[in-house]
Write a protein that holds these residues in place. Structure first.
Motif, short mmCIF file in Angstrom:
data_model
loop_
_atom_site.label_atom_id
_atom_site.label_comp_id
_atom_site.label_asym_id
_atom_site.label_seq_id
_atom_site.Cartn_x
_atom_site.Cartn_y
_atom_site.Cartn_z
N GLU A 171 -15.23 2.94 23.18
CA GLU A 171 -13.94 2.85 22.48
C GLU A 171 -13.63 1.39 22.23
O GLU A 171 -14.02 0.52 23.01
N PHE A 172 -12.95 1.12 21.13
CA PHE A 172 -12.63 -0.25 20.76
C PHE A 172 -11.38 -0.26 19.89
O PHE A 172 -10.92 0.78 19.43
N THR A 173 -10.86 -1.46 19.69
CA THR A 173 -9.70 -1.65 18.82
C THR A 173 -10.11 -2.53 17.65
O THR A 173 -11.17 -3.16 17.68
N SER A 174 -9.25 -2.60 16.68
CA SER A 174 -9.50 -3.52 15.56
C SER A 174 -9.58 -4.95 16.06
O SER A 174 -10.40 -5.73 15.57
N SER A 175 -8.78 -5.28 17.05
CA SER A 175 -8.80 -6.64 17.61
C SER A 175 -10.15 -6.96 18.23
O SER A 175 -10.65 -8.09 18.10
N THR A 176 -10.76 -5.98 18.89
CA THR A 176 -12.09 -6.18 19.46
C THR A 176 -13.08 -6.50 18.34
O THR A 176 -13.91 -7.41 18.48
N MET A 177 -12.98 -5.77 17.25
CA MET A 177 -13.87 -5.98 16.11
C MET A 177 -13.67 -7.38 15.52
O MET A 177 -14.64 -8.06 15.20
N VAL A 178 -12.43 -7.78 15.38
CA VAL A 178 -12.12 -9.11 14.84
C VAL A 178 -12.70 -10.19 15.75
O VAL A 178 -13.35 -11.13 15.27
N ASP A 179 -12.49 -10.05 17.05
CA ASP A 179 -13.01 -11.04 18.00
C ASP A 179 -14.53 -11.17 17.90
O ASP A 179 -15.07 -12.28 17.89
N LEU A 180 -15.23 -10.03 17.81
CA LEU A 180 -16.69 -10.07 17.69
C LEU A 180 -17.12 -10.76 16.40
O LEU A 180 -18.05 -11.57 16.39
N LEU A 181 -16.43 -10.45 15.31
CA LEU A 181 -16.78 -11.03 14.01
C LEU A 181 -16.54 -12.54 14.00
O LEU A 181 -17.39 -13.31 13.52
N VAL A 182 -15.42 -12.97 14.56
CA VAL A 182 -15.11 -14.40 14.63
C VAL A 182 -16.15 -15.13 15.49
O VAL A 182 -16.63 -16.21 15.12
N GLU A 183 -16.50 -14.51 16.60
CA GLU A 183 -17.48 -15.12 17.51
C GLU A 183 -18.85 -15.27 16.83
O GLU A 183 -19.50 -16.30 16.97
N ARG A 184 -19.25 -14.26 16.08
CA ARG A 184 -20.58 -14.28 15.47
C ARG A 184 -20.63 -15.20 14.25
O ARG A 184 -21.62 -15.90 14.02
N HIS A 185 -19.59 -15.20 13.44
CA HIS A 185 -19.63 -15.91 12.16
C HIS A 185 -18.74 -17.14 12.08
O HIS A 185 -18.69 -17.79 11.04
N ALA A 207 -21.53 -5.54 9.19
CA ALA A 207 -21.00 -4.22 9.56
C ALA A 207 -22.01 -3.47 10.43
O ALA A 207 -21.63 -2.81 11.40
N ALA A 208 -23.29 -3.57 10.12
CA ALA A 208 -24.33 -2.92 10.92
C ALA A 208 -24.38 -3.53 12.33
O ALA A 208 -24.51 -2.81 13.33
N TRP A 209 -24.25 -4.85 12.42
CA TRP A 209 -24.23 -5.52 13.71
C TRP A 209 -23.04 -5.04 14.55
O TRP A 209 -23.18 -4.73 15.73
N LEU A 210 -21.86 -4.95 13.90
CA LEU A 210 -20.68 -4.44 14.60
C LEU A 210 -20.90 -3.00 15.06
O LEU A 210 -20.56 -2.63 16.18
N TRP A 211 -21.46 -2.16 14.18
CA TRP A 211 -21.74 -0.76 14.51
C TRP A 211 -22.58 -0.69 15.78
O TRP A 211 -22.28 0.06 16.70
N GLU A 212 -23.64 -1.49 15.83
CA GLU A 212 -24.53 -1.48 16.99
C GLU A 212 -23.81 -1.96 18.25
O GLU A 212 -24.02 -1.42 19.34
N LYS A 213 -22.96 -2.97 18.12
CA LYS A 213 -22.22 -3.50 19.27
C LYS A 213 -21.21 -2.49 19.81
O LYS A 213 -20.93 -2.47 21.01
N LEU A 214 -20.64 -1.67 18.92
CA LEU A 214 -19.53 -0.80 19.30
C LEU A 214 -19.92 0.66 19.51
O LEU A 214 -19.11 1.43 20.04
#
Length: 94
Positions: free
Chosen positions: A49-63, A38-45
């Motif tokens: 502005e972003f969408t939930s889909s953007t967050m999902v894509d980042l999480l899938v890519e990282r993990h 969540a901290a990594w996502l916070w820093e990236k975003l």
């Protein structure tokens, strides 16, 4: 949606804590900690502005998670962020 620009993510030891620098006194009943992802996502975003889909894509890519698992994790995270007023209300459509 957008993370509130007045909030700051601080790293204290192994913890990731969200700080509201506008508070005259720290209200310890309103301290928010984030896990590493969540901290990594916070820093990236932060700052954009972003969408939930953007967050999902980042999480899938990282993990390398299954997409449906990442969607559920992000749904829960966004729910917590919204509930605690950590997202910019003016840009909270996404």
């Amino acid at each position: 949606m957008k993370i509130r620009e007045d909030l700051v993510l601080r790293h204290i030891g192994d913890d990731h804590i969200i700080v509201d620098p506008g508070q005259d006194m720290v209200d310890m009943s309103k301290v928010f900690t984030l896990n590493d992802s969540a901290a990594w996502l916070w820093e990236k975003l932060a700052g954009r502005e972003f969408t939930s889909s953007t967050m999902v894509d980042l999480l899938v890519e990282r993990h390398d998670l299954p997409y449906n698992q990442a969607e559920e994790d992000i749904r829960k995270l966004v729910e917590v962020l919204e509930k605690n007023g950590l997202l910019d209300k003016l840009a909270n459509a996404g």
